[in-house]
Structures are given as structure tokens and as C-alpha cells.
Design a protein around this motif. Structure first.
Motif, PDB file in Angstrom:
ATOM      1  N   UNK A 221       1.181  -1.303  -0.081  1.00 58.75           N
ATOM      2  CA  UNK A 221       0.668  -0.129  -0.046  1.00 58.75           C
ATOM      3  C   UNK A 221       1.075   1.226   0.505  1.00 58.75           C
ATOM      4  N   UNK A 222       2.105   1.254   0.007  1.00 52.80           N
ATOM      5  CA  UNK A 222       3.084   2.740   0.626  1.00 52.80           C
ATOM      6  C   UNK A 222       3.714   2.254  -1.249  1.00 52.80           C
ATOM      7  N   UNK A 223       3.373   3.488  -1.709  1.00 50.54           N
ATOM      8  CA  UNK A 223       3.493   4.014  -2.308  1.00 50.54           C
ATOM      9  C   UNK A 223       4.506   5.317  -3.090  1.00 50.54           C
ATOM     10  N   UNK A 224       4.942   5.294  -4.147  1.00 47.17           N
ATOM     11  CA  UNK A 224       5.796   6.636  -4.616  1.00 47.17           C
ATOM     12  C   UNK A 224       7.010   7.149  -3.783  1.00 47.17           C
ATOM     13  N   UNK A 225       6.539   8.589  -3.693  1.00 46.63           N
ATOM     14  CA  UNK A 225       8.026   9.078  -2.825  1.00 46.63           C
ATOM     15  C   UNK A 225       7.743   8.378  -1.225  1.00 46.63           C
ATOM     16  N   UNK A 226       6.317   8.437  -1.026  1.00 50.96           N
ATOM     17  CA  UNK A 226       6.688   7.633   0.360  1.00 50.96           C
ATOM     18  C   UNK A 226       7.139   6.061   0.845  1.00 50.96           C
ATOM     19  N   UNK A 227       6.839   5.702  -0.756  1.00 50.33           N
ATOM     20  CA  UNK A 227       7.843   4.206  -0.713  1.00 50.33           C
ATOM     21  C   UNK A 227       9.543   4.719  -0.693  1.00 50.33           C
ATOM     22  N   UNK A 228       9.642   5.764  -1.846  1.00 50.59           N
ATOM     23  CA  UNK A 228      11.074   5.997  -1.308  1.00 50.59           C
ATOM     24  C   UNK A 228      11.733   6.659   0.227  1.00 50.59           C
ATOM     25  N   UNK A 229      11.066   7.052   0.645  1.00 50.08           N
ATOM     26  CA  UNK A 229      11.053   8.017   2.058  1.00 50.08           C
ATOM     27  C   UNK A 229      11.557   6.325   3.363  1.00 50.08           C
ATOM     28  N   UNK A 230      10.695   5.854   2.865  1.00 49.41           N
ATOM     29  CA  UNK A 230      10.051   4.467   3.132  1.00 49.41           C
ATOM     30  C   UNK A 230      11.966   3.044   3.407  1.00 49.41           C
ATOM     31  N   UNK A 231      12.425   3.819   2.483  1.00 46.86           N
ATOM     32  CA  UNK A 231      13.801   2.669   2.337  1.00 46.86           C
ATOM     33  C   UNK A 231      14.939   3.396   2.460  1.00 46.86           C
ATOM     34  N   UNK A 232      14.987   4.398   2.445  1.00 46.67           N
ATOM     35  CA  UNK A 232      15.806   5.585   3.155  1.00 46.67           C
ATOM     36  C   UNK A 232      16.167   5.466   4.589  1.00 46.67           C
ATOM     37  N   UNK A 233      14.019   5.762   5.381  1.00 53.44           N
ATOM     38  CA  UNK A 233      14.395   5.038   7.014  1.00 53.44           C
ATOM     39  C   UNK A 233      14.639   3.610   7.069  1.00 53.44           C
ATOM     40  N   UNK A 234      14.599   2.927   6.558  1.00 54.01           N
ATOM     41  CA  UNK A 234      14.933   1.035   7.074  1.00 54.01           C
ATOM     42  C   UNK A 234      16.858   0.883   6.586  1.00 54.01           C
ATOM     43  N   UNK A 235      16.517   1.956   5.818  1.00 48.84           N
ATOM     44  CA  UNK A 235      17.932   2.114   5.569  1.00 48.84           C
ATOM     45  C   UNK A 235      18.976   2.239   6.712  1.00 48.84           C
ATOM     46  N   UNK A 236      18.930   3.301   7.355  1.00 47.32           N
ATOM     47  CA  UNK A 236      19.398   4.035   8.747  1.00 47.32           C
ATOM     48  C   UNK A 236      19.061   2.751   9.920  1.00 47.32           C
ATOM     49  N   UNK A 237      18.184   1.668  10.220  1.00 43.23           N
ATOM     50  CA  UNK A 237      17.793   1.148  10.679  1.00 43.23           C
ATOM     51  C   UNK A 237      18.940   0.186  10.061  1.00 43.23           C
ATOM     52  N   UNK A 238      19.489  -0.656   9.016  1.00 39.86           N
ATOM     53  CA  UNK A 238      21.060  -0.981   8.288  1.00 39.86           C
ATOM     54  C   UNK A 238      21.643  -1.091   9.028  1.00 39.86           C
ATOM     55  N   UNK A 239      21.598   0.092   8.733  1.00 41.53           N
ATOM     56  CA  UNK A 239      23.244   0.664   9.218  1.00 41.53           C
ATOM     57  C   UNK A 239      23.531   0.701  10.949  1.00 41.53           C
ATOM     58  N   UNK A 240      22.718   1.192  11.342  1.00 41.09           N
ATOM     59  CA  UNK A 240      22.985   1.070  13.313  1.00 41.09           C
ATOM     60  C   UNK A 240      22.603  -0.158  13.484  1.00 41.09           C
ATOM     61  N   UNK A 241      22.526  -1.628  12.536  1.00 43.89           N
ATOM     62  CA  UNK A 241      22.042  -2.045  13.677  1.00 43.89           C
ATOM     63  C   UNK A 241      23.869  -3.320  12.470  1.00 43.89           C
ATOM     64  N   UNK A 242      24.731  -2.444  11.933  1.00 36.38           N
ATOM     65  CA  UNK A 242      25.917  -2.840  11.019  1.00 36.38           C
ATOM     66  C   UNK A 242      26.874  -2.378  12.119  1.00 36.38           C
ATOM     67  N   UNK A 243      26.892  -1.622  12.863  1.00 30.37           N
ATOM     68  CA  UNK A 243      27.332  -0.874  13.976  1.00 30.37           C
ATOM     69  C   UNK A 243      27.648  -1.628  14.952  1.00 30.37           C
ATOM     70  N   UNK A 244      26.173  -2.076  15.043  1.00 34.34           N
ATOM     71  CA  UNK A 244      26.238  -2.947  16.321  1.00 34.34           C
ATOM     72  C   UNK A 244      25.619  -1.965  17.601  1.00 34.34           C
ATOM     73  N   UNK A 245      24.843  -1.550  16.729  1.00 35.90           N
ATOM     74  CA  UNK A 245      24.279   0.553  17.560  1.00 35.90           C
ATOM     75  C   UNK A 245      22.546  -0.458  18.282  1.00 35.90           C
ATOM     76  N   UNK A 246      21.589  -1.460  16.943  1.00 35.85           N
ATOM     77  CA  UNK A 246      20.569  -1.531  17.010  1.00 35.85           C
ATOM     78  C   UNK A 246      20.320  -3.242  16.809  1.00 35.85           C
ATOM     79  N   UNK A 247      20.058  -3.783  17.530  1.00 39.14           N
ATOM     80  CA  UNK A 247      19.797  -5.126  17.685  1.00 39.14           C
ATOM     81  C   UNK A 247      18.173  -5.333  18.115  1.00 39.14           C
TER      82      UNK A 247
END
Length: 120
Positions: free
Chosen positions: A49-75
């Protein structure tokens, strides 16, 4: 009788435009108000149901979480989210029973929203 083969991305449910090497994005019904989620294996799920610009924003948001996990800061696990403000700070445990998932007030979410809000 002729038939048309589906694109491999359509068959496996991957978002071809948002996926990148090591971070595939899958389209999956997440239910409720959840737009996307970052998984520990490096994949991202985005609700159809997430479309257009909102879909790109969601991807950018989740990429930050991936980076946080890779840094060992988020689990996380089924019961809690584990967060370190920096790689030198102590790990804090946040119970999922009492937290509002995705709330901007959570420190790991504040970092992610800071990046995704730049696209608004």
C-alpha cells in the motif's frame, strides 16, 4: 497457445527499483499501519500500500536502521529492542510491551526520521 513469462522480480516479490546489492527490498503485506521494516539479514519489507515518494522515504528510513544494526548500535528480538547511542555507550534495553513501535521519540527512530524527513 503463447504465454508470457513473468519477470523474476515479480515472481519473488522484489522491488527492482529500490533494491540494491546486499539490501534487497521485498513487497510484503505487513498489516496494520506498518509501512516497512528492516530485517537483521539485510532485507527490507515494504507494504504494497506504500507508493511513490512515501515508498522511497520508507526505504531511506529502513536503510538507517540497517546501518545502525551493522554498527552494532541496534538490535531486536520478539521481546525487546537493544540500543546504543554510540559504539562506546552502554547497551539499553527497551521492552516491546511498553513501547510504541516506530515512535519518533525512540532514539533509533529519531535518527531514521531525520534522514527520511529530508525527502519531504
Amino acid at each position: 497457445m503463447a504465454f508470457k513469462l513473468k519477470n523474476i522480480h515479480d515472481v519473488i516479490g522484489i522491488d527492482e527499483q529500490l533494491s540494491e546489492y546486499g539490501r534487497p527490498v521485498f513487497v510484503k503485506d505487513l498489516g496494520g499501519e506498518v509501512k516497512a521494516e528492516a530485517n537483521r539479514d539485510g532485507t527490507t519489507f515494504i507494504d504494497p500500500k506504500v507508493k511513490g515518494k512515501e515508498r522511497i522515504e520508507a526505504k531511506v528510513h529502513e536503510d538507517v536502521h540497517h546501518d545502525q544494526m551493522m554498527q552494532g548500535r541496534l538490535g531486536y528480538d520478539d521481546n525487546a529492542v537493544y540500543w546504543k547511542e554510540s559504539t562506546r555507550s552502554p547497551m539499553k534495553t527497551f521492552s516491546r510491551e511498553v513501547m510504541e513501535e516506530g515512535a519518533r521519540s525512540e532514539p533509533w527512530e529519531a535518527e531514521a526520521y531525520k534522514e527520511s524527513d529530508k525527502l519531504s
